[in-house]
Structure formats: structure tokens, C-alpha cells
Write an enzyme that holds these catalytic residues in place. Structure first.
Site, PDB file in Angstrom:
ATOM      1  N   THR A 227      88.614  37.848 -17.048  1.00 42.75           N
ATOM      2  CA  THR A 227      87.830  36.631 -17.290  1.00 42.75           C
ATOM      3  C   THR A 227      88.392  35.812 -18.446  1.00 42.75           C
ATOM      4  O   THR A 227      87.645  35.204 -19.219  1.00 42.75           O
ATOM      5  CB  THR A 227      86.325  36.940 -17.518  1.00 42.75           C
ATOM      6  OG1 THR A 227      85.912  38.003 -16.659  1.00 42.75           O
ATOM      7  CG2 THR A 227      85.465  35.727 -17.205  1.00 42.75           C
TER       8      THR A 227
ATOM      9  N   LYS B 209      96.256  37.332  -9.027  1.00 41.08           N
ATOM     10  CA  LYS B 209      94.969  37.842  -8.567  1.00 41.08           C
ATOM     11  C   LYS B 209      94.429  36.814  -7.568  1.00 41.08           C
ATOM     12  O   LYS B 209      94.355  35.627  -7.895  1.00 41.08           O
ATOM     13  CB  LYS B 209      94.060  37.965  -9.795  1.00 41.08           C
ATOM     14  CG  LYS B 209      92.582  38.092  -9.526  1.00 41.08           C
ATOM     15  CD  LYS B 209      91.848  38.441 -10.821  1.00 41.08           C
ATOM     16  CE  LYS B 209      90.349  38.226 -10.679  1.00 41.08           C
ATOM     17  NZ  LYS B 209      89.574  38.914 -11.715  1.00 41.08           N
TER      18      LYS B 209
ATOM     19  N   ARG C 250      82.877  39.097 -20.537  1.00 38.23           N
ATOM     20  CA  ARG C 250      81.609  38.450 -20.193  1.00 38.23           C
ATOM     21  C   ARG C 250      80.453  39.003 -20.987  1.00 38.23           C
ATOM     22  O   ARG C 250      79.308  38.618 -20.768  1.00 38.23           O
ATOM     23  CB  ARG C 250      81.299  38.660 -18.710  1.00 38.23           C
ATOM     24  CG  ARG C 250      82.294  37.982 -17.814  1.00 38.23           C
ATOM     25  CD  ARG C 250      81.917  38.176 -16.374  1.00 38.23           C
ATOM     26  NE  ARG C 250      83.100  38.126 -15.566  1.00 38.23           N
ATOM     27  CZ  ARG C 250      83.192  38.573 -14.335  1.00 38.23           C
ATOM     28  NH1 ARG C 250      82.148  39.118 -13.747  1.00 38.23           N
ATOM     29  NH2 ARG C 250      84.320  38.475 -13.682  1.00 38.23           N
TER      30      ARG C 250
ATOM     31  N   GLU D  13      89.913  47.026 -15.884  1.00 37.32           N
ATOM     32  CA  GLU D  13      89.752  45.640 -16.344  1.00 37.32           C
ATOM     33  C   GLU D  13      88.391  45.516 -17.003  1.00 37.32           C
ATOM     34  O   GLU D  13      87.353  45.720 -16.367  1.00 37.32           O
ATOM     35  CB  GLU D  13      89.835  44.655 -15.168  1.00 37.32           C
ATOM     36  CG  GLU D  13      89.484  43.230 -15.581  1.00 37.32           C
ATOM     37  CD  GLU D  13      89.456  42.226 -14.422  1.00 37.32           C
ATOM     38  OE1 GLU D  13      90.023  42.511 -13.341  1.00 37.32           O
ATOM     39  OE2 GLU D  13      88.830  41.153 -14.605  1.00 37.32           O
TER      40      GLU D  13
HETATM   41  C1  3PG Z   1      85.941  39.684 -11.087  1.00 42.13           C
HETATM   42  O1  3PG Z   1      85.622  39.218 -12.141  1.00 42.13           O
HETATM   43  O2  3PG Z   1      87.115  39.985 -10.851  1.00 42.13           O
HETATM   44  C2  3PG Z   1      84.907  39.807 -10.040  1.00 42.13           C
HETATM   45  O3  3PG Z   1      83.660  39.451 -10.503  1.00 42.13           O
HETATM   46  C3  3PG Z   1      84.821  41.116  -9.371  1.00 42.13           C
HETATM   47  O4  3PG Z   1      84.267  40.831  -8.160  1.00 42.13           O
HETATM   48  P1  3PG Z   1      83.286  41.848  -7.425  1.00 42.13           P
HETATM   49  O5  3PG Z   1      82.117  42.041  -8.353  1.00 42.13           O
HETATM   50  O6  3PG Z   1      82.910  41.187  -6.131  1.00 42.13           O
HETATM   51  O7  3PG Z   1      84.039  43.137  -7.226  1.00 42.13           O
END
Ligand code: 3PG
Length: 214
Positions: free
Chosen positions: A73, A133, A49, A45
Site C-alpha cells: 500500500t 502486481k 493501512r 506483505e
Molecule cells: C491488497 O492490498 O493487495 C489487497 O487488499 C489484497 O486483496 P484481497 O484482500 O482481496 O486478498
């Protein structure tokens, strides 16, 4: 990934762990993808960002067809067109909005919507979604919330993300309604910055082997 489009159920069954990447340099995406594949993970993924995200998606889609590239995102319907045009094979969102879910349906583009409540699951199910999710997983109730969801939402399957790490991912994966977890722990920013792809392969292999050998 060129080839046949996968369903959210198939995407969430590719690997027990989906690495969540905030990428600063699209040029590093090829080495990253190879490091993950060598360690045993063929899905990724890339979060929207950073300025480099769309370029990274498009480089991976063209240059490393063995990896299934998802975009993360996504916040609104126009993000769907941007990531599909860049070559993403699927998308994930941190939350659910009706316009986003509707647009993905109209585009016939695989979206794994973010949820954290029963109402969002019901809204998603009304629109034909069964794979979600859970975000931010550990903040909204984690394992005990997922167990509670398994009663009323028997057909729903989840990819918990947010707060997942090497010390809790196996506990999440042990739940029947969890197909995979997402997390940034598998590719620490420091290793990306230093370009230490061998360590990324090692961390990937450790995570996958611990899951297989438990
Ligand atoms: C995401 O965007 O899915 C999360 O920021 C991932 O979360 P984590 O950094 O706690 O793994």
C-alpha cells in the site's frame, strides 16, 4: 530480512503465495511470521493501512530474519523512505505513479508496482520495471487479462492480488506470466484477532501443499 537485497524477480519467486496482512498489533507479528514459516511461506506483505504497520515491519526485520518482509500500500515516494528505514526488504504499491517508480530506482530499492492496464506496464517498462502486481486482479479481468497481456508484454511477470482466494489461486499460478499471487485469505482477520496461529500454519501448509501436489 538482513543480508543481500533481492530483485523483484527473486522476491516474486520466493513463494507461490505472498500473504497480505493488515496488522493491528505489532506484537503479534513475530508469532504470525513463525506460523507462516512453519507452514512453508517465508515472505509477507504488511500493508501500510494501520498504525501498527511500520512497527510490525521493523520488529520482523530485526527479530525474524528468515522472513522476507515487504511493505504494501505504498502510495507516494515518501512512503518508500519510511518503509526502507523501518527495515522492509521490498515494497509493493496498488498502482503506479512516475514519481514513485523513479524514486525507487534512485533509492535502488526493490519495488513491485501495481498495474491494471497496458499503458501502466509500458510506463513501468520505460522506467526499467518488468515485474508487476496486477491489482485489483479479479476486478480488472483476472485470468483472461493476464492471458491477453502475455502477447504484447512477453517479458512482463505478474503477482495478481485482489480477489485471490483458495478457490482460484491455483488457476492464476498455472499461467506462465504469473510467478506468485498475493492475498489476505491465507491469514483471516478472525484468526489474527483470536491469536490462533496454529490455524494460520494449517491454512498456509494447505495452500502450499495443494500447489506442490497438483
Ligand atoms: C491488497 O492490498 O493487495 C489487497 O487488499 C489484497 O486483496 P484481497 O484482500 O482481496 O486478498
Amino acid at each position: 530480512m538482513s543480508g543481500q537485497q533481492l530483485t523483484p524477480a527473486e522476491i516474486m519467486s520466493l513463494s507461490p503465495v505472498i500473504p497480505v496482512i493488515e496488522i493491528d498489533d505489532a506484537n503479534k507479528s513475530i508469532d504470525l511470521a513463525h506460523a507462516l514459516i512453519t507452514g512453508g511461506i517465508n515472505v509477507i506483505e504488511i500493508t501500510l493501512r494501520t498504525d501498527a504497520a511500520l512497527d510490525a515491519i521493523s520488529v520482523l526485520a530485526k527479530e525474524v530474519p528468515e522472513v522476507h518482509v515487504g511493505a504494501g500500500t505504498l502510495l507516494n515516494p515518501s512512503d518508500l523512505s519510511r518503509v526502507r528505514d523501518a527495515g522492509a526488504a521490498f515494497a509493493l504499491s496498488p498502482g503506479s505513479s512516475e514519481p514513485l517508480l523513479q524514486r525507487a530506482n534512485h533509492m535502488n530499492f526493490p519495488l513491485i508496482p501495481g498495474i491494471s492496464t497496458g499503458s501502466e506496464i509500458m510506463q513501468g517498462m520505460d522506467l526499467g520495471y518488468t515485474h508487476f502486481k496486477l491489482f485489483p486482479a479479479t476486478s480488472v479481468g483476472g485470468i483472461s487479462l493476464l492471458k491477453s497481456f502475455s502477447g504484447p508484454f512477453q517479458d512482463a511477470r505478474f503477482c495478481p492480488t485482489g480477489g485471490i482466494n483458495e478457490s482460484n489461486y491455483l488457476d492464476f499460478l498455472a499461467l506462465e506470466n504469473v510467478l506468485c499471487v498475493g492475498g489476505s485469505w491465507i491469514v483471516p482477520k478472525s484468526l489474527m484477532q483470536s491469536g490462533n496461529f496454529a490455524e494460520i500454519t494449517k491454512a498456509t501448509a494447505t495452500a502450499i501443499n495443494s500447489y506442490k501436489n497438483q
